[in-house]
Scaffold this active site. Structure first.
Site, short mmCIF file in Angstrom:
data_model
loop_
_atom_site.label_atom_id
_atom_site.label_comp_id
_atom_site.label_asym_id
_atom_site.label_seq_id
_atom_site.Cartn_x
_atom_site.Cartn_y
_atom_site.Cartn_z
N THR A 196 -3.95 -8.50 3.78
CA THR A 196 -4.49 -8.80 2.48
C THR A 196 -4.26 -10.03 1.93
O THR A 196 -3.04 -10.56 2.23
CB THR A 196 -4.05 -7.61 1.40
OG1 THR A 196 -4.69 -7.71 0.18
CG2 THR A 196 -2.57 -7.49 1.27
N SER A 252 2.89 -6.23 -5.19
CA SER A 252 3.16 -4.58 -5.26
C SER A 252 3.68 -4.02 -4.04
O SER A 252 3.85 -4.70 -2.98
CB SER A 252 1.66 -3.77 -5.79
OG SER A 252 0.93 -3.95 -4.63
N TYR A 274 2.42 -1.69 -2.36
CA TYR A 274 1.26 -1.73 -1.20
C TYR A 274 1.27 -3.08 -0.67
O TYR A 274 1.26 -3.15 0.49
CB TYR A 274 -0.17 -1.31 -1.89
CG TYR A 274 -1.28 -1.90 -1.36
CD1 TYR A 274 -1.59 -1.49 -0.14
CD2 TYR A 274 -1.84 -3.11 -1.97
CE1 TYR A 274 -2.62 -2.10 0.72
CE2 TYR A 274 -3.16 -3.65 -1.05
CZ TYR A 274 -3.30 -3.26 0.06
OH TYR A 274 -4.21 -3.77 0.95
N HIS A 275 1.11 -4.03 -1.35
CA HIS A 275 1.06 -5.48 -0.80
C HIS A 275 1.85 -5.80 0.09
O HIS A 275 2.09 -6.39 1.32
CB HIS A 275 0.69 -6.63 -1.73
CG HIS A 275 -0.42 -6.40 -2.69
ND1 HIS A 275 -0.63 -6.00 -3.78
CD2 HIS A 275 -1.72 -7.16 -2.36
CE1 HIS A 275 -2.04 -5.99 -4.09
NE2 HIS A 275 -2.70 -6.97 -3.21
N LYS A 309 1.88 -4.34 3.48
CA LYS A 309 0.94 -5.14 4.57
C LYS A 309 1.56 -6.57 5.15
O LYS A 309 1.76 -7.10 6.24
CB LYS A 309 -0.17 -5.92 3.82
CG LYS A 309 -1.24 -5.01 3.31
CD LYS A 309 -2.16 -4.28 4.36
CE LYS A 309 -3.14 -3.60 4.01
NZ LYS A 309 -4.05 -2.83 4.89
P1 NAD Z 1 -10.03 3.30 1.94
O1 NAD Z 1 -8.88 4.13 1.22
O2 NAD Z 1 -11.36 3.40 1.38
O3 NAD Z 1 -9.99 3.57 3.38
C1 NAD Z 1 -8.89 4.04 4.15
C2 NAD Z 1 -9.32 4.95 4.79
O4 NAD Z 1 -8.29 5.33 5.79
C3 NAD Z 1 -9.42 6.24 4.24
O5 NAD Z 1 -10.52 6.83 4.68
C4 NAD Z 1 -8.19 7.25 4.65
O6 NAD Z 1 -8.40 8.44 4.63
C5 NAD Z 1 -7.53 6.57 6.01
N1 NAD Z 1 -6.24 6.59 6.18
C6 NAD Z 1 -5.14 6.18 5.41
N2 NAD Z 1 -3.94 6.60 6.01
C7 NAD Z 1 -4.43 7.09 7.11
C8 NAD Z 1 -3.33 7.76 8.31
N3 NAD Z 1 -2.37 7.67 8.01
N4 NAD Z 1 -4.22 8.40 9.28
C9 NAD Z 1 -5.49 8.15 9.53
N5 NAD Z 1 -6.40 7.81 8.13
C10 NAD Z 1 -5.70 7.18 7.34
O7 NAD Z 1 -9.71 1.88 1.80
P2 NAD Z 1 -10.69 0.57 2.03
O8 NAD Z 1 -11.02 -0.11 0.65
O9 NAD Z 1 -11.95 0.96 2.82
O10 NAD Z 1 -9.77 -0.28 2.91
C11 NAD Z 1 -9.60 -0.46 4.24
C12 NAD Z 1 -8.67 -1.46 4.42
O11 NAD Z 1 -8.94 -2.88 4.21
C13 NAD Z 1 -7.16 -1.28 3.93
O12 NAD Z 1 -6.17 -1.27 4.92
C14 NAD Z 1 -7.04 -2.28 2.75
O13 NAD Z 1 -5.74 -2.35 2.59
C15 NAD Z 1 -7.74 -3.30 3.38
N6 NAD Z 1 -8.26 -4.14 2.30
C16 NAD Z 1 -9.04 -3.82 1.34
C17 NAD Z 1 -9.69 -4.53 0.23
C18 NAD Z 1 -10.69 -3.75 -0.71
O14 NAD Z 1 -10.97 -4.42 -1.58
N7 NAD Z 1 -11.08 -2.67 -0.63
C19 NAD Z 1 -9.47 -5.90 0.24
C20 NAD Z 1 -8.43 -6.39 1.26
C21 NAD Z 1 -7.91 -5.56 2.22
N1 USQ Z 2 -7.70 -6.54 -12.87
C1 USQ Z 2 -8.43 -6.68 -13.98
N2 USQ Z 2 -8.83 -5.64 -14.59
C2 USQ Z 2 -9.13 -4.55 -14.01
C3 USQ Z 2 -8.75 -4.34 -12.67
C4 USQ Z 2 -8.16 -5.38 -12.22
O1 USQ Z 2 -7.88 -7.75 -14.95
O2 USQ Z 2 -9.75 -3.68 -14.64
C5 USQ Z 2 -7.28 -7.80 -12.28
C6 USQ Z 2 -5.60 -7.37 -11.51
O3 USQ Z 2 -4.67 -7.58 -12.68
C7 USQ Z 2 -5.59 -8.21 -10.81
C8 USQ Z 2 -7.06 -8.62 -10.16
O4 USQ Z 2 -7.92 -8.13 -11.22
O5 USQ Z 2 -5.18 -9.55 -11.13
C9 USQ Z 2 -7.37 -7.76 -8.83
O6 USQ Z 2 -7.12 -6.51 -8.94
P1 USQ Z 2 -7.92 -5.51 -8.01
O7 USQ Z 2 -7.48 -3.79 -8.61
O8 USQ Z 2 -9.29 -5.65 -7.94
O9 USQ Z 2 -7.27 -5.87 -6.81
P2 USQ Z 2 -6.01 -5.58 -5.93
O10 USQ Z 2 -4.70 -4.61 -6.71
O11 USQ Z 2 -5.36 -6.78 -5.38
O12 USQ Z 2 -6.37 -4.75 -4.54
C10 USQ Z 2 -7.65 -4.69 -4.06
C11 USQ Z 2 -7.64 -3.70 -2.91
C12 USQ Z 2 -6.40 -3.94 -2.04
C13 USQ Z 2 -6.61 -5.18 -1.24
C14 USQ Z 2 -6.48 -6.35 -2.60
C15 USQ Z 2 -6.94 -7.91 -1.84
O13 USQ Z 2 -7.45 -2.34 -3.67
O14 USQ Z 2 -6.66 -2.71 -0.89
O15 USQ Z 2 -5.71 -5.50 -0.35
O16 USQ Z 2 -7.75 -6.12 -3.27
S1 USQ Z 2 -6.04 -9.04 -2.41
O17 USQ Z 2 -6.12 -8.94 -3.99
O18 USQ Z 2 -6.42 -10.37 -2.02
O19 USQ Z 2 -4.81 -8.80 -2.20
#
Ligand code: NAD
Ligand code: USQ
Length: 398
Positions: free
Chosen positions: A154, A189, A191-192, A195
């Site tokens: 991420t 966070s 979470y981040h 990664k």
């Molecule tokens: P999502 O939660 O919709 O999909 C993740 C899937 O993985 C889910 O279906 C969940 O059931 C499965 N999973 C989680 N833990 C598992 C485990 N231990 N074993 C087997 N399956 C498991 O999330 P997404 O939005 O599709 O994101 C996918 C990936 O991309 C993530 O790694 C996320 O960090 C990354 N990512 C997402 C975004 C975004 O904006 N959605 C942005 C940047 C990176």
């Molecule tokens: N934000 C607002 N209002 C909202 C929601 C979010 O101002 O209602 C702001 C947050 O404070 C943050 C930004 O928007 O500054 C992004 O928040 P987000 O919830 O859209 O994204 P983030 O928490 O960073 O996480 C999402 C995905 C995660 C992925 C990440 C990519 O959930 O899986 O890793 O985007 S990145 O941000 O580049 O790390």
């Protein structure tokens, strides 16, 4: 050089997290491109919905129905493995059984607010993500070290440093000596951070065992449809708008349609890299078809443009025909709202990515998706409830 027009042979690709928001459309796209695809998932994402009392705005079918629908429409087969990556036997057996050439790893807990709910959720997130990825690395090393791991990282791993963000690595000169080091990380966070830990473990596995891996440091994804998911309602992917799993642009679209104020946290000066879901699936395809070398830990910044949250709100508001109100809420997160942000993201373009930049047409299509399912929205789910400083207030449970 662009590789986009090259004819590529069919590969065996295993998509971990293939039931999720991005994993499912990616599996369909890779299958459509002629690859032999399997998906794995433990359905924990569907469990989080039960836990939080929310659900995807767009109804989604079971994985079984999705795969059967795809087969009926296209004649293409997607194999499935149901299990948890933190269970080593499951992970090893699956990799030995499917014998993939590439493993695309989406399967992690991916919401920053979910990881900040309390101690339990922080520990769960890091154990699930870090242990799952370690099991995948070991299973690859012990089954076939030639397998290319394509892992979703991420952009938030980097945080918001006061220097340009390079693609994973940084050339440094210190006291007259030079080296190439992993880019310093300062994420926002638990979470981040998970990664960041994954990235270090992957770099180690490449350096010590000679594995090949690509870390895709992806920005915030927006959008809900790809050409493949649009073929049939039963192929739809999820669309989250709640304050825990909903990402910023998707949330603002739903808020605009419902006449809810756009929830900009703080001043909205925080800038993020963003990417259209159609580019996500294409980037993963490009990474699989152009593998890293043995021993190489390759990093791409998978984003197409940078916008501040305030700019995202303005863009959504401008595209909506009626009046849209912006509500600057006290920021529940701890993040810089004024900062430098300049990201290098040329690696995937060099492999052939032709970005879809944010457009009114795309936003309008998301308004249409939202209008269709507007009666499913729970407005209560819109307000942010997770406070980054919760632990200081004795709010977290043991
Ligand atoms: P999502 O939660 O919709 O999909 C993740 C899937 O993985 C889910 O279906 C969940 O059931 C499965 N999973 C989680 N833990 C598992 C485990 N231990 N074993 C087997 N399956 C498991 O999330 P997404 O939005 O599709 O994101 C996918 C990936 O991309 C993530 O790694 C996320 O960090 C990354 N990512 C997402 C975004 C975004 O904006 N959605 C942005 C940047 C990176
Ligand atoms: N934000 C607002 N209002 C909202 C929601 C979010 O101002 O209602 C702001 C947050 O404070 C943050 C930004 O928007 O500054 C992004 O928040 P987000 O919830 O859209 O994204 P983030 O928490 O960073 O996480 C999402 C995905 C995660 C992925 C990440 C990519 O959930 O899986 O890793 O985007 S990145 O941000 O580049 O790390």
């Amino acid at each position: 050089m662009s590789h986009s027009s090259q004819k590529v042979r069919s590969m065996r690709i295993l998509v971990l997290g293939g039931d999720g928001y991005l994993g499912w459309p990616t599996a369909l796209h890779l299958s459509q491109c002629g690859h032999e695809v399997a998906v794995a998932d433990n359905f924990v994402r569907r469990q989080y919905d039960f836990e939080l009392g929310v659900e995807s705005l767009v109804p989604i079918e079971s994985l079984h129905t999705r795969i059967a629908t795809w087969h009926r429409l296209t004649g293409k087969t997607i194999q499935s493995y149901i299990g948890d990556l933190t269970e080593a036997d499951f992970t090893y057996d699956m990799i030995r059984d499917f014998r993939p050439e590439a493993v695309v790893h989406f399967a992690e807990q991916r919401a920053a607010p979910y990881s900040m709910i309390d101690r339990k959720h922080a520990v769960y997130t890091q154990v699930n993500n870090v242990a799952g990825t370690l099991n995948v690395l070991y299973a690859i090393a012990e089954t076939d070290p030639d397998i290319h791991l394509v892992k979703l990282g991420t952009m938030g791993e980097y945080g918001t440093p006061n220097i340009d963000i390079e693609e994973g690595w940084l050339e440094v000169e210190h006291k007259g000596r030079k080296d190439r080091v992993l880019y310093p990380k300062r994420p926002g966070s638990f979470y981040h951070l998970s990664k960041v830990h994954d990235s270090h473990n992957m770099e180690f596995a490449c350096r010590i065992w000679g594995l090949r891996a690509t870390d895709l440091n992806q920005g915030v994804v927006y959008g809900q449809q790809t050409p493949e998911t649009s073929l049939d309602d039963r192929l739809a992917t999820r669309f989250d708008y709640d304050a825990v799993f909903g990402t910023v642009l998707n949330r603002f679209v739903v808020q605009a349609v419902l006449g809810h104020p756009l929830t900009v946290y703080g001043t909205g000066g925080q800038t993020r890299g963003i990417i259209d879901i159609r580019d996500t699936v294409r980037c993963v395809q490009l990474a699989c078809e152009n593998p890293a070398e043995r021993g190489e830990f390759r990093v791409f910044n998978q984003m197409t443009e940078s916008l501040s949250v305030a700019q995202i709100a303005e863009t959504v508001a401008r595209s909506f025909p009626d009046e849209v109100v912006v509500d600057n809420l006290t920021n529940p997160r701890v993040e810089k709202e004024e900062h430098y942000y300049n990201v290098v993201h040329s690696g995937l373009v060099e492999l052939g990515l032709e970005p879809h930049l944010l457009s009114d047409t795309l936003i309008t299509s998301l308004f249409d998706v939202t209008k269709r399912y507007a009666d499913r929205v729970d407005l209560d789910a819109m307000r942010p409830r997770v406070d980054w400083r919760g632990a200081l207030k004795g709010e977290t449970r043991r």
